[in-house]
Design an enzyme around this catalytic site. Structure first.
Site, mmCIF file in Angstrom:
data_model
loop_
_atom_site.group_PDB
_atom_site.id
_atom_site.type_symbol
_atom_site.label_atom_id
_atom_site.label_comp_id
_atom_site.label_asym_id
_atom_site.label_seq_id
_atom_site.Cartn_x
_atom_site.Cartn_y
_atom_site.Cartn_z
ATOM 1 N N SER A 1 -13.122 8.434 -9.988
ATOM 2 C CA SER A 1 -12.351 9.115 -11.045
ATOM 3 C C SER A 1 -11.561 10.314 -10.632
ATOM 4 O O SER A 1 -10.685 10.786 -11.099
ATOM 5 C CB SER A 1 -13.220 9.345 -12.274
ATOM 6 O OG SER A 1 -14.495 10.125 -12.172
ATOM 7 N N GLU B 1 -19.551 -0.167 -18.626
ATOM 8 C CA GLU B 1 -18.358 0.654 -19.333
ATOM 9 C C GLU B 1 -17.744 -0.098 -19.926
ATOM 10 O O GLU B 1 -17.137 -1.288 -19.770
ATOM 11 C CB GLU B 1 -17.631 1.228 -17.991
ATOM 12 C CG GLU B 1 -16.167 1.944 -18.336
ATOM 13 C CD GLU B 1 -15.520 2.737 -17.344
ATOM 14 O OE1 GLU B 1 -14.583 3.237 -17.593
ATOM 15 O OE2 GLU B 1 -16.000 2.524 -16.156
#
Length: 282
Positions: free
Chosen positions: A45, A182
């Protein structure tokens, strides 16, 4: 001593929730470690929240190693897990093992994380068989964002939900010590958590996972390009930093900073001698 796999599994067995956050640099890792975070994820990320890419796809091994080393240096007690970036484990189990080994040997990680389920189980097994701990990651897998047509909730149909259950079981069988779930329905995440003996770490997957992970830049309010639904902002550092910088700019412009307090001075004798030398040269 850093958090161990056994400790994380014991936390699941004892129904003690696991808190995990991302970190990408030395000072942030220090802060998280001192605050008692048991696990830190050096996530790819960073491509979006640190490097400004549109997705995680552009992140390289070199990017990850650079940030991983800083986080390892900044932490002492937390387990540090490194994300394996796009196309560093997809070609073969041997490629996956080689790059996982780099994260351990060069970067100092205690574990690696791979995205995927059934499709990467052979890679997970190869890595684990060689003594490298692996965390799985299913549901919304950001490296596959183009194939998934964006950042969308996964597992909403019966077929998709059953596939994610199969993915979780395949990762557990392959030797993964934990799985990130997720952006999936909370009910499905609860079923997966009950179906496997290893910890599940949710991000946008409801309250019934064994733990939670968030992107530190999101929960601290630093990254504001977009705010995911699953994020809770615990601070607004963007506003705090912006206000501080504005104050600095104003004071510099007005000549109010620096003051004598922030300055260094010469010894009076040295100053007098210096003045004489300068005067004699003019």
């Amino acid at each position: 001593m850093r958090t161990t796999i056994s400790q994380l599994k014991e936390m699941k067995q004892n129904k003690q929730k696991i808190a995990m956050l991302t970190a990408y640099d030395y000072p942030t890792a220090q802060i998280l470690d001192k605050a008692g975070i048991p696990a830190i994820l050096v996530g790819d990320s960073l491509g979006m929240v640190v490097l400004g890419y549109d997705s995680t796809v552009s992140v390289t091994m070199e990017d990850m190693l650079h940030h991983l080393k800083a986080v390892v240096r900044g932490s002492q007690k937390a387990m540090v897990i490194a994300d394996m970036p796009f196309m560093t484990y997809h070609l073969s189990p041997e490629q996956a093992l080689l790059n996982a080994g780099r994260f351990m040997q060069e970067g100092g990680a205690q574990a690696v994380k791979l995205e995927g389920g059934v499709n990467v189980a052979d890679k997970v097994k190869r890595i684990v068989d060689c003594g490298i701990p692996v965390m799985g990651h299913i549901g919304l897998t950001p490296q596959s964002v183009n194939q998934l047509s964006g950042f969308k909730v996964q597992g909403k149909t019966l077929t998709a939900a059953l596939a994610l259950l199969e993915d979780a079981r395949a990762l557990e069988k392959a030797g993964a010590f934990a799985i990130v779930l997720e952006t999936m329905p909370a009910e499905l995440a609860a079923m997966i958590t009950a179906a496997v003996s290893i910890p599940t770490i949710g991000i946008g997957a409801g309250e019934n996972c064994d733990g939670q992970v968030q992107v530190v830049s999101d929960m601290l309010g630093i990254f504001t390009d977009f705010v995911p639904k699953h994020t809770k902002k615990y601070a607004d550092l963007n506003s705090i930093i912006s206000k501080a910088v504005s104050g600095y700019v104003t004071e510099v412009a007005k000549g109010e900073f620096p003051t004598l307090k922030e300055s260094f001075t010469l010894d009076k004798k040295v100053l007098e001698e210096l003045k004489k030398c300068v005067s004699s040269e003019q």
